[in-house]
Design an enzyme around this catalytic site. Structure first.
Site, PDB file in Angstrom:
ATOM      1  NE  ARG A  38      -3.816  -1.347   2.342  1.00 33.30           N
ATOM      2  CZ  ARG A  38      -4.323  -1.466   3.106  1.00 33.30           C
ATOM      3  NH1 ARG A  38      -4.712  -1.117   4.511  1.00 33.30           N
ATOM      4  NH2 ARG A  38      -4.071  -2.668   3.505  1.00 33.30           N
ATOM      5  NE  ARG A  42      -7.650   5.522   2.046  1.00 36.94           N
ATOM      6  CZ  ARG A  42      -8.474   4.889   3.275  1.00 36.94           C
ATOM      7  NH1 ARG A  42      -9.535   5.325   3.838  1.00 36.94           N
ATOM      8  NH2 ARG A  42      -8.099   4.491   3.916  1.00 36.94           N
ATOM      9  NE  ARG A  51      -9.252   6.572  -4.512  1.00 35.45           N
ATOM     10  CZ  ARG A  51     -10.285   7.543  -4.274  1.00 35.45           C
ATOM     11  NH1 ARG A  51     -11.256   7.597  -5.560  1.00 35.45           N
ATOM     12  NH2 ARG A  51     -10.827   7.107  -3.550  1.00 35.45           N
ATOM     13  CG  ASP A  87      -9.487  -2.806  -4.173  1.00 31.61           C
ATOM     14  OD1 ASP A  87     -10.246  -4.055  -4.181  1.00 31.61           O
ATOM     15  OD2 ASP A  87      -9.424  -1.879  -2.987  1.00 31.61           O
ATOM     16  CE1 TYR A 165     -13.403  -6.900   1.667  1.00 30.29           C
ATOM     17  CE2 TYR A 165     -11.728  -8.635   1.315  1.00 30.29           C
ATOM     18  CZ  TYR A 165     -11.530  -7.636   1.879  1.00 30.29           C
ATOM     19  OH  TYR A 165     -11.002  -6.833   2.557  1.00 30.29           O
TER      20      TYR A 165
END
Length: 369
Positions: A38, A42, A51, A87, A165
């Site tokens: 990652r 962010r 983004r 992703d 998921y």
């Protein structure tokens, strides 16, 4: 895509720093290579700015934006690898499921799989070039824009993680709904996991065709299973993917790239993972480096395993923790990384301190060994 048309996945710039690839393949390196899971994320203000105006999955479908996000951390830090911004949930989307990113909640499936009959709603044959071509375009574009600075890693989520998921409909602390399938519907679970493994294998091969120079498989939810379930519902498919990818790359005369498996919290299965067909085993922070090295042996490269929260420590402390980690793993057949991804509130300066400490300490250790 460029305005002049698609960029071909050929004629890539010459690779200038192959330290990461050499470590992955077990060759000697002058220093320990480092990258962060990652690393495009962010915690970087420029990431948040890029983004801001766009829906998350719309970003994933924009090769130009994915390329920009992938390159951002490399402008700041002397990392030894880039990992394509994407992703893991693009694979369930390719199977026909809807996934939306809900602010404050994370990825959400409005219609998760509830019963075995829901498997019929999934595409049984997936044309990965048609469904996931935007990832391939992003990889090709990024390989060119990297200008050979460092290698580019492609990735996918592993079957059990994606299945969990798809049934839970999002994140879960227990994975109880998904695990219930393993106990109640083992046959249907194997059907779903087989479908996922086959699509993932094609997807990973497509990434290499597009320009990926290494591949990482993320079994992020391995820790929700005990050893027996892991063996039956994870390991089987982790092995199948490695075998399929290597066979297909060989058959299509494509480069056979290093494969990395990261099965979070599956420290009980290290010996099995070492026999599963991967060149590199990624480790979380719940295992001592010395123990991992002893159990896995010297013939497989290890990657990891600093606790991401260590980056909240003062910079000098980060340096000490990195030194301890390198002492534990040794500087060869080793790729430095965190034991999980970077968190959004981390300081870029502390990420830089981590990267610099790895380079400095590993060069120092190599000089004195």
């Amino acid at each position: 895509m460029e305005k002049n048309g698609p960029i071909a996945p050929t004629g890539f710039p010459v690779l200038k720093n192959d330290t990461f690839l050499r470590a992955a393949q077990g060759e000697e390196t002058e220093y320990t290579p480092v990258w962060c899971m990652r690393q495009a994320g962010r915690y970087l203000p420029e990431f948040r700015e890029t983004r801001a105006a766009q829906d998350f999955f719309a970003t994933c479908r924009s090769p130009e934006t994915c390329c920009e996000l992938t390159l951002q951390p490399l402008r700041r830090f002397p990392l030894d690898a880039a990992i394509i911004f994407s992703d893991i949930l693009v694979v369930p989307q390719a199977l026909g499921m809807e996934v939306v990113m809900v602010p404050g909640k994370g990825p959400t499936f409005p219609e998760p799989l509830k019963g075995v009959e829901d498997l019929l709603k999934l595409r049984q044959k997936v044309d990965v070039a048609a469904e996931l071509g935007y990832v391939f375009q992003a990889i090709t574009l990024t390989r060119h824009r990297l200008e050979g600075k460092v290698p580019l890693i492609g990735f996918s989520g592993a079957p059990w993680t994606l299945m969990s998921y798809m049934i839970e409909g999002g994140g879960s602390n227990t994975m109880a709904k998904a695990k219930a399938w393993l106990y109640r519907h083992p046959e249907a679970s194997h059907r779903l996991l087989t479908l996922l493994a086959d699509v993932i294998a094609d997807y990973l091969v497509g990434q290499v065709a597009a320009g990926a120079q290494a591949l990482q498989l993320f079994e992020s939810h391995a820790g929700h299973l005990g050893p027996e379930q892991f063996s039956e519902f994870c390991l089987l498919y982790i092995r199948s993917i490695a075998k399929q990818v290597k066979t297909k790359l060989h058959e299509n005369a494509m480069p056979v790239v290093p494969l990395i498996i990261f099965a979070k919290d599956a420290h009980y299965a290290l010996e099995d993972l070492a026999q599963s067909g991967y060149d590199v085993i990624g480790l979380d922070w719940t295992i001592r480096p010395e123990d991992a090295r002893q159990r896995i042996g010297k013939d497989i490269t290890l990657q990891g395993n600093l606790d991401p929260c260590a980056l909240y420590a003062p910079k000098e402390k980060i340096g000490e923790l990195v030194k301890r980690m390198l002492d534990g793993f040794g500087t060869q057949r080793y790729i430095a990384n965190l034991g999980h991804g970077l968190y959004p509130d981390m300081s870029p300066e502390h990420v830089g301190a981590f990267v610099d400490a790895v380079h400095a300490h590993s060069r120092h250790l190599n000089k004195h060994n």
